[in-house]
Write a protein that holds these residues in place. Structure first.
Motif, PDB file in Angstrom:
ATOM      1  N   SER A  53       1.270  -0.932  -0.354  1.00 29.93           N
ATOM      2  CA  SER A  53       0.145  -0.530   0.279  1.00 29.93           C
ATOM      3  C   SER A  53       0.669   1.488  -0.307  1.00 29.93           C
ATOM      4  O   SER A  53       2.731   0.731   0.249  1.00 29.93           O
ATOM      5  CB  SER A  53      -0.238   0.138   0.662  1.00 29.93           C
ATOM      6  OG  SER A  53      -0.106   0.473   2.476  1.00 29.93           O
ATOM      7  N   GLY A  54       0.080   2.196  -0.301  1.00 28.06           N
ATOM      8  CA  GLY A  54       1.192   3.542  -0.358  1.00 28.06           C
ATOM      9  C   GLY A  54       0.338   4.487  -1.490  1.00 28.06           C
ATOM     10  O   GLY A  54      -0.638   4.649  -1.186  1.00 28.06           O
ATOM     11  N   GLN A  55       1.097   5.856  -1.591  1.00 29.76           N
ATOM     12  CA  GLN A  55       0.478   6.885  -2.290  1.00 29.76           C
ATOM     13  C   GLN A  55       1.417   7.831  -2.887  1.00 29.76           C
ATOM     14  O   GLN A  55       2.628   7.114  -3.196  1.00 29.76           O
ATOM     15  CB  GLN A  55      -0.064   7.983  -1.144  1.00 29.76           C
ATOM     16  CG  GLN A  55       1.049   8.439   0.021  1.00 29.76           C
ATOM     17  CD  GLN A  55       0.126   8.919   1.362  1.00 29.76           C
ATOM     18  OE1 GLN A  55       0.527   8.232   2.430  1.00 29.76           O
ATOM     19  NE2 GLN A  55      -0.041  10.382   0.798  1.00 29.76           N
ATOM     20  N   ILE A  56       1.044   7.990  -3.541  1.00 26.50           N
ATOM     21  CA  ILE A  56       2.065   9.347  -5.046  1.00 26.50           C
ATOM     22  C   ILE A  56       1.713  10.568  -3.760  1.00 26.50           C
ATOM     23  O   ILE A  56       1.187  10.582  -3.396  1.00 26.50           O
ATOM     24  CB  ILE A  56       0.888   9.208  -6.224  1.00 26.50           C
ATOM     25  CG1 ILE A  56       0.257   9.778  -6.441  1.00 26.50           C
ATOM     26  CG2 ILE A  56       1.146   8.130  -6.935  1.00 26.50           C
ATOM     27  CD1 ILE A  56      -0.253  10.436  -7.395  1.00 26.50           C
ATOM     28  N   ILE A  57       3.388  10.821  -5.280  1.00 24.94           N
ATOM     29  CA  ILE A  57       3.360  12.490  -3.739  1.00 24.94           C
ATOM     30  C   ILE A  57       4.458  13.065  -4.806  1.00 24.94           C
ATOM     31  O   ILE A  57       4.844  12.611  -5.999  1.00 24.94           O
ATOM     32  CB  ILE A  57       4.308  12.808  -2.507  1.00 24.94           C
ATOM     33  CG1 ILE A  57       4.699  13.934  -2.032  1.00 24.94           C
ATOM     34  CG2 ILE A  57       6.009  11.340  -3.076  1.00 24.94           C
ATOM     35  CD1 ILE A  57       5.275  13.974  -1.051  1.00 24.94           C
ATOM     36  N   GLU A  72       7.126  18.559   4.118  1.00 21.75           N
ATOM     37  CA  GLU A  72       6.960  19.151   5.106  1.00 21.75           C
ATOM     38  C   GLU A  72       4.903  19.009   5.685  1.00 21.75           C
ATOM     39  O   GLU A  72       4.190  18.394   6.297  1.00 21.75           O
ATOM     40  CB  GLU A  72       6.908  20.871   5.650  1.00 21.75           C
ATOM     41  CG  GLU A  72       8.059  20.319   6.215  1.00 21.75           C
ATOM     42  CD  GLU A  72       8.627  22.023   5.956  1.00 21.75           C
ATOM     43  OE1 GLU A  72       7.963  23.276   5.861  1.00 21.75           O
ATOM     44  OE2 GLU A  72      10.125  22.248   6.743  1.00 21.75           O
ATOM     45  N   ASP A  73       4.476  19.597   4.387  1.00 19.32           N
ATOM     46  CA  ASP A  73       2.856  19.558   4.319  1.00 19.32           C
ATOM     47  C   ASP A  73       2.761  17.898   4.451  1.00 19.32           C
ATOM     48  O   ASP A  73       1.616  17.517   4.926  1.00 19.32           O
ATOM     49  CB  ASP A  73       2.626  19.333   2.822  1.00 19.32           C
ATOM     50  CG  ASP A  73       2.497  21.405   2.687  1.00 19.32           C
ATOM     51  OD1 ASP A  73       2.522  21.348   3.542  1.00 19.32           O
ATOM     52  OD2 ASP A  73       1.963  21.145   1.477  1.00 19.32           O
ATOM     53  N   TRP A  74       3.387  16.820   3.482  1.00 17.87           N
ATOM     54  CA  TRP A  74       3.348  15.097   3.903  1.00 17.87           C
ATOM     55  C   TRP A  74       3.256  15.270   5.726  1.00 17.87           C
ATOM     56  O   TRP A  74       2.377  14.532   5.378  1.00 17.87           O
ATOM     57  CB  TRP A  74       4.188  14.800   3.331  1.00 17.87           C
ATOM     58  CG  TRP A  74       4.071  12.639   3.135  1.00 17.87           C
ATOM     59  CD1 TRP A  74       3.112  12.523   2.660  1.00 17.87           C
ATOM     60  CD2 TRP A  74       4.837  12.090   4.408  1.00 17.87           C
ATOM     61  NE1 TRP A  74       2.558  10.855   3.032  1.00 17.87           N
ATOM     62  CE2 TRP A  74       3.364  10.809   3.767  1.00 17.87           C
ATOM     63  CE3 TRP A  74       5.052  12.168   5.188  1.00 17.87           C
ATOM     64  CZ2 TRP A  74       4.081   9.665   4.591  1.00 17.87           C
ATOM     65  CZ3 TRP A  74       5.723  11.061   5.859  1.00 17.87           C
ATOM     66  CH2 TRP A  74       4.947   9.680   5.770  1.00 17.87           C
ATOM     67  N   ILE A  83       9.608   8.289   7.661  1.00 21.63           N
ATOM     68  CA  ILE A  83       9.889   7.735   6.455  1.00 21.63           C
ATOM     69  C   ILE A  83      11.564   7.254   7.036  1.00 21.63           C
ATOM     70  O   ILE A  83      12.248   7.511   7.224  1.00 21.63           O
ATOM     71  CB  ILE A  83      10.335   8.772   5.713  1.00 21.63           C
ATOM     72  CG1 ILE A  83       9.068   9.433   5.267  1.00 21.63           C
ATOM     73  CG2 ILE A  83      10.765   7.835   3.734  1.00 21.63           C
ATOM     74  CD1 ILE A  83       9.123  10.491   3.804  1.00 21.63           C
ATOM     75  N   GLU A  84      11.617   6.357   5.946  1.00 20.48           N
ATOM     76  CA  GLU A  84      13.366   5.394   6.673  1.00 20.48           C
ATOM     77  C   GLU A  84      13.204   4.730   6.080  1.00 20.48           C
ATOM     78  O   GLU A  84      14.643   4.704   6.318  1.00 20.48           O
ATOM     79  CB  GLU A  84      12.163   3.762   8.143  1.00 20.48           C
ATOM     80  CG  GLU A  84      12.264   3.934   8.951  1.00 20.48           C
ATOM     81  CD  GLU A  84      12.495   2.688  10.148  1.00 20.48           C
ATOM     82  OE1 GLU A  84      12.220   2.851  11.383  1.00 20.48           O
ATOM     83  OE2 GLU A  84      12.392   1.764   9.498  1.00 20.48           O
TER      84      GLU A  84
END
Length: 243
Positions: A53-57, A72-74, A83-84
């Motif tokens: 799963s995830g999302q686009i940026i 920063e928004d994320w 975020i590792e």
């Protein structure tokens, strides 16, 4: 919630890395794209297909303000997320003989690979250090190691990222953050489709181009917790073309 961010994740090696990470590791994917939203959404669909799963940026790695604001928004919207894993994959090439290379072709290639590495890694490094764990993997190239004629700009950019990889690895090792690079040779992607594969594969000892998945397996290994004693390394994936 733990995330892995892949820059330039919408196509080619970036896409293969997103899918492989989704298969192998317990991370949500953050798939970065610059202009091709449709391709990024296709990558996300492929990630979901394999159970991830995830999302686009969206951000342009060459624009430090854009990168900073987007991340920063994320983080603002995902307060419990960390975020590792960071895979610096975004890159472009504008090949040509150095003698006739316009300044713009030199700068845009350096900006994407080298300044892109700085902009994204610098925006996240403090959080990684606070987290006391992280995996940074930089996608470089055989060109950055041996130099490829017709690619002076690309060779310079990738070579610089290799130097940065080795230096940063030593700076952050005590905080359990590893920094490594993966250097593909000729791999079947959009970037190489205009090359004469039949002619070039004669130079490659294994006699073929690589597949994006073959690069992705190594990235996935380096992104895992099995690799805490591997840092500052450059791993070649090139069919023996440069050893």
């Amino acid at each position: 919630m733990k995330y892995a961010l892949v820059t330039g994740g919408s196509r080619g090696i970036g896409r293969a890395v997103c899918v492989q990470l989704a298969k192998d590791l317990d991370y949500k994917l953050l798939i970065n794209y610059n202009s091709n939203k449709k391709a990024a959404e296709e990558t996300l669909a492929m990630v979901e297909e394999v159970g991830g799963s995830g999302q686009i940026i969206q951000f342009n790695v060459t624009d430090s303000n854009d990168v900073k604001n987007a991340l920063e928004d994320w983080h603002e919207q995902h307060k419990n997320a960390v975020i590792e894993v960071l895979v610096n994959n975004a890159g472009i090439k504008k090949d040509g003989l150095f003698m006739w290379m316009p300044m713009e072709d030199w700068s845009s290639v350096i900006n994407t690979s080298l300044n892109g590495f700085y902009n994204v890694t610098n925006a996240l490094i403090q959080k990684l250090l606070t987290n006391r764990y992280g995996r940074i993997i930089n996608i470089v190239s055989v060109s950055g190691l041996k130099g490829t004629p017709g690619q002076t700009n690309y060779s310079a950019a990738k070579s610089a990222v290799i130097g940065a990889t080795k230096a940063l690895a030593q700076e952050v090792a005590k905080r359990k953050i590893t920094v490594n690079a993966v250097a593909p040779g000729f791999v079947e992607t959009d970037m190489t489709e205009e090359l004469d594969e039949a002619e070039l594969k004669k130079m490659i000892p294994v006699n073929r181009f690589g597949k994006p998945e073959e690069v992705a397996h190594v990235v996935s290994f380096l992104a895992s917790d099995k690799t805490s004693y591997i840092t500052g390394e450059v791993i070649n994936i090139n069919g023996g073309i440069y050893s």
